[in-house]
Each structure stands twice: as C-alpha cells, then as structure tokens.
Scaffold this motif. Structure first.
Motif, PDB file in Angstrom:
ATOM      1  N   LYS A   1     -16.740 -18.560  39.744  1.00  0.00           N
ATOM      2  CA  LYS A   1     -16.434 -18.795  38.332  1.00  0.00           C
ATOM      3  C   LYS A   1     -15.528 -19.984  38.067  1.00  0.00           C
ATOM      4  O   LYS A   1     -15.349 -20.383  36.917  1.00  0.00           O
ATOM      5  CB  LYS A   1     -15.800 -17.534  37.712  1.00  0.00           C
ATOM      6  N   CYS A   2     -14.877 -20.498  39.109  1.00  0.00           N
ATOM      7  CA  CYS A   2     -14.079 -21.717  38.891  1.00  0.00           C
ATOM      8  C   CYS A   2     -14.202 -22.618  40.102  1.00  0.00           C
ATOM      9  O   CYS A   2     -14.723 -22.226  41.139  1.00  0.00           O
ATOM     10  CB  CYS A   2     -12.620 -21.386  38.560  1.00  0.00           C
TER      11      CYS A   2
ATOM     12  N   CYS B   1     -17.491 -14.693  44.090  1.00  0.00           N
ATOM     13  CA  CYS B   1     -17.202 -15.355  42.814  1.00  0.00           C
ATOM     14  C   CYS B   1     -17.286 -16.883  42.894  1.00  0.00           C
ATOM     15  O   CYS B   1     -16.765 -17.498  43.825  1.00  0.00           O
ATOM     16  CB  CYS B   1     -15.808 -14.951  42.330  1.00  0.00           C
TER      17      CYS B   1
ATOM     18  N   VAL C   1      -4.569 -16.141  41.107  1.00  0.00           N
ATOM     19  CA  VAL C   1      -5.887 -16.655  41.510  1.00  0.00           C
ATOM     20  C   VAL C   1      -6.183 -16.203  42.934  1.00  0.00           C
ATOM     21  O   VAL C   1      -5.293 -16.101  43.774  1.00  0.00           O
ATOM     22  CB  VAL C   1      -6.033 -18.200  41.374  1.00  0.00           C
ATOM     23  N   LYS C   2      -7.440 -15.922  43.171  1.00  0.00           N
ATOM     24  CA  LYS C   2      -7.849 -15.291  44.432  1.00  0.00           C
ATOM     25  C   LYS C   2      -8.365 -16.293  45.460  1.00  0.00           C
ATOM     26  O   LYS C   2      -8.725 -15.906  46.569  1.00  0.00           O
ATOM     27  CB  LYS C   2      -8.932 -14.231  44.170  1.00  0.00           C
ATOM     28  N   CYS C   3      -8.438 -17.576  45.095  1.00  0.00           N
ATOM     29  CA  CYS C   3      -8.840 -18.618  46.035  1.00  0.00           C
ATOM     30  C   CYS C   3      -7.753 -19.685  46.089  1.00  0.00           C
ATOM     31  O   CYS C   3      -7.065 -19.933  45.092  1.00  0.00           O
ATOM     32  CB  CYS C   3     -10.154 -19.269  45.607  1.00  0.00           C
TER      33      CYS C   3
ATOM     34  N   ARG D   1     -12.420 -22.913  49.293  1.00  0.00           N
ATOM     35  CA  ARG D   1     -11.840 -21.759  49.990  1.00  0.00           C
ATOM     36  C   ARG D   1     -12.507 -21.512  51.346  1.00  0.00           C
ATOM     37  O   ARG D   1     -13.678 -21.832  51.544  1.00  0.00           O
ATOM     38  CB  ARG D   1     -11.986 -20.505  49.125  1.00  0.00           C
TER      39      ARG D   1
ATOM     40  N   VAL E   1     -15.004 -10.500  43.884  1.00  0.00           N
ATOM     41  CA  VAL E   1     -14.210 -11.703  44.168  1.00  0.00           C
ATOM     42  C   VAL E   1     -14.857 -12.483  45.320  1.00  0.00           C
ATOM     43  O   VAL E   1     -14.985 -13.709  45.273  1.00  0.00           O
ATOM     44  CB  VAL E   1     -12.750 -11.325  44.501  1.00  0.00           C
TER      45      VAL E   1
ATOM     46  N   TYR F   1      -9.895 -10.352  37.110  1.00  0.00           N
ATOM     47  CA  TYR F   1      -9.834  -9.550  38.350  1.00  0.00           C
ATOM     48  C   TYR F   1      -8.467  -8.873  38.466  1.00  0.00           C
ATOM     49  O   TYR F   1      -8.371  -7.699  38.821  1.00  0.00           O
ATOM     50  CB  TYR F   1     -10.073 -10.431  39.582  1.00  0.00           C
TER      51      TYR F   1
ATOM     52  N   ALA G   1     -10.301 -18.093  34.369  1.00  0.00           N
ATOM     53  CA  ALA G   1     -11.511 -17.559  35.009  1.00  0.00           C
ATOM     54  C   ALA G   1     -11.175 -16.374  35.909  1.00  0.00           C
ATOM     55  O   ALA G   1     -11.955 -15.434  36.038  1.00  0.00           O
ATOM     56  CB  ALA G   1     -12.191 -18.662  35.828  1.00  0.00           C
ATOM     57  N   CYS G   2     -10.015 -16.425  36.539  1.00  0.00           N
ATOM     58  CA  CYS G   2      -9.694 -15.443  37.580  1.00  0.00           C
ATOM     59  C   CYS G   2      -8.930 -14.216  37.078  1.00  0.00           C
ATOM     60  O   CYS G   2      -8.986 -13.146  37.695  1.00  0.00           O
ATOM     61  CB  CYS G   2      -8.889 -16.124  38.690  1.00  0.00           C
TER      62      CYS G   2
ATOM     63  N   LEU H   1     -12.182 -23.567  42.272  1.00  0.00           N
ATOM     64  CA  LEU H   1     -11.468 -23.237  43.509  1.00  0.00           C
ATOM     65  C   LEU H   1     -12.403 -22.619  44.550  1.00  0.00           C
ATOM     66  O   LEU H   1     -12.081 -22.586  45.735  1.00  0.00           O
ATOM     67  CB  LEU H   1     -10.304 -22.270  43.223  1.00  0.00           C
ATOM     68  N   CYS H   2     -13.571 -22.155  44.114  1.00  0.00           N
ATOM     69  CA  CYS H   2     -14.498 -21.521  45.075  1.00  0.00           C
ATOM     70  C   CYS H   2     -14.952 -22.530  46.127  1.00  0.00           C
ATOM     71  O   CYS H   2     -15.221 -22.157  47.269  1.00  0.00           O
ATOM     72  CB  CYS H   2     -15.702 -20.905  44.368  1.00  0.00           C
TER      73      CYS H   2
HETATM   74 FE1  SF4 Z   1     -13.501 -16.840  41.269  1.00  0.00          FE
HETATM   75 FE2  SF4 Z   1     -10.879 -16.597  41.058  1.00  0.00          FE
HETATM   76 FE3  SF4 Z   1     -11.919 -17.750  43.197  1.00  0.00          FE
HETATM   77 FE4  SF4 Z   1     -11.980 -18.997  40.856  1.00  0.00          FE
HETATM   78  S1  SF4 Z   1     -10.150 -18.468  42.032  1.00  0.00           S
HETATM   79  S2  SF4 Z   1     -13.693 -18.805  42.298  1.00  0.00           S
HETATM   80  S3  SF4 Z   1     -12.275 -17.303  39.443  1.00  0.00           S
HETATM   81  S4  SF4 Z   1     -12.165 -15.620  42.602  1.00  0.00           S
END
Ligand code: SF4
Ligand code: URA
Length: 248
Positions: free
Chosen positions: A82-83, A80, A149-151, A89, A77, A170, A166-167, A85-86
């Motif tokens: 993948k979307c 990451c 979602v992690k971000c 953050r 994570v 995880y 995308a998230c 939101l990275c």
């Molecule tokens: Fe990756 Fe999830 Fe963060 Fe998007 S929200 S960048 S998928 S960890």
C-alpha cells in the motif's frame, strides 16, 4: 481507620509507586489531614488529548476488518504493497507479543536489524526498551510491541505522511483486537500519529491522553535516549505513569 490515616496511607502508597523515598511513620500518629504534604503533581498527570478514530465497520469489505487475530493482521501486512516502503523491505515487521497484553508499546518503524529479522525493537534501541520494561516488572513477552509503519524506511528516515496514512489502519486494528489497558507511545511519530496531532513530544509528555478511550502515555523514543542520556530521567517518570495506570 480515620480519614486522615486513610489519606496518609493512600499518599504513601502513591509515593512508593512513584519511587519516592520510603517514609517511616512512628508515633506520634500522623498529623491531621491539613498538614499532609501535597501530592506530587506528577502523581495525577492532567488529562490530555482524546482521539477516537472510527472503529471498524462490521460490514466493511476491507480484508483488514475481517482480520480477527493478530496473526491475520500480520498475514495482511506480509503481503502489503500500500505504500512505497514495500519496495525496500527485507521483511515486514508487524509487531510481536501477547494478544492479551495489558500494555501496547508503539515505536516509529523498523530499523536495520528489525528489517532483517522481522521482529520489532531488537537492535540497540530494542535492548534499551527491554530494560525499561523490566524496570516496571513487565517482561518483554508480556506486552505487545509494534510500530506505526511496518516496513523499514530507507536509511531509517522518518516515515512520511502518506506512508503513515497507508499503514496506520494495521496499528489501529491491532489495538482494537488487543484492547490493552494502557498504550505507551515512544517518540514523536507514535505520539503524533496515535493522537492525530502535530504537537511536539515535549508538550505531550506528562499527560494522560486517550486513544479510543484507552489511556495513552507519551515518552521519548529509546533511540533518542541512546543519543541523549539526559532524557533517561524524564522517560523513567513517564514509564512510571504508565505502570501506575496499569495497576489501577
Ligand atoms: Fe504496507 Fe505499511 Fe509496509 Fe507501507 S509500511 S507497504 S502500508 S505494511
Ligand atoms: N525503532 C523503532 O521505532 N522501532 C523498532 O522496531 C526499532 C527501532
């Protein structure tokens, strides 16, 4: 013990777990079974949706399927992209708690404080969640707390469909590693994502759903409770359903 007494004892235990008023049984002995008060319907919420996303493939080359601990997942994570939101953050917020937790709590996504600290549910909503967990005798450090979602979504907007898609692997992997006894989905995003449905939160409450066979209970998000105190009572009912499932 007679059947009537066994039933009465089971009923009273259930009422106590539900927080009902205490009942003192003196003589004469309890009435025959036929006159026992009906068990409150909320004691046995009906079965709801059952969602079974495919489990991980042992031979997959996806690094997530090679992640064998929560720390491994958190490390993926952390890197990451993948979307979208990275890009906004400060820190990723993978989730925290016991790897052997019996309860996994799932929220929506990190807010401002969570983004700054890298920890889930540490702002105002988090304080309320901590109190809710204490009320069912579950200290925060005994559960696993995370988000869909992690971000952090910008301005705390709802995570969008592509971001969730995308998230969510995880989250699925975290649940797969922890193997909790119960999942508590807080808010519409968590409930709809984990059950793969568009049904409203209101319609999903008061049922015992299943995520890969694990009982899943749905309730309001603590941030929503801060805005609407009328939802505290129903939330308390939902959380007691989860607590009862943990006891079984
Ligand atoms: Fe990756 Fe999830 Fe963060 Fe998007 S929200 S960048 S998928 S960890
Ligand atoms: N709201 C969430 O859904 N998650 C957090 O971690 C904090 C607030």
């Amino acid at each position: 013990m007679t059947d009537a007494r066994a039933l009465a004892a089971a009923y009273l235990k259930q009422q106590r777990l539900l927080g009902g008023d205490s009942v003192v049984i003196g003589s004469p002995a309890p009435e025959p079974v036929t006159t026992l008060p009906p068990v409150s319907p909320s004691a046995h919420p009906p079965a709801g949706i059952s969602f079974d996303p495919p489990a991980s493939d042992l031979f997959a080359t996806d690094p997530l399927q090679q992640a064998h601990s929560l720390a491994d997942v958190a490390a993926l994570v952390a890197g990451c992209v993948k979307c979208k939101l990275c890009s906004g953050r400060t820190k990723t917020v993978p989730g925290e708690g016991l790897a052997t937790a019996r309860l996994v709590v799932v929220g929506e996504g990190p807010g401002k404080t969570e983004d700054e600290t890298g920890r889930p549910f540490v702002g105002r909503a988090g304080e309320l969640l901590t109190k809710i967990l204490e009320a069912i005798k579950l200290p925060r450090d005994q559960v696993f707390i995370c988000n869909v979602v992690k971000c952090r979504p910008p301005e705390n907007r709802l995570p969008q469909y592509d971001e969730i898609a995308a998230c969510v692997p995880y989250l699925h992997r975290q649940i797969e590693l922890i193997k909790p006894k119960v999942i508590l989905a807080m808010g519409g995003t968590a409930a709809q994502t984990l059950l793969s449905t568009k049904q409203s939160l209101g319609s999903l409450r008061n049922q015992v759903h299943r995520f890969r066979g694990i009982p899943l209970v749905v309730t309001y998000h603590p941030a929503a409770l801060l805005r609407n105190p009328n939802w505290k009572r129903p939330t308390w009912d939902d959380v007691r359903i989860a607590a009862r499932l943990l006891e079984n």
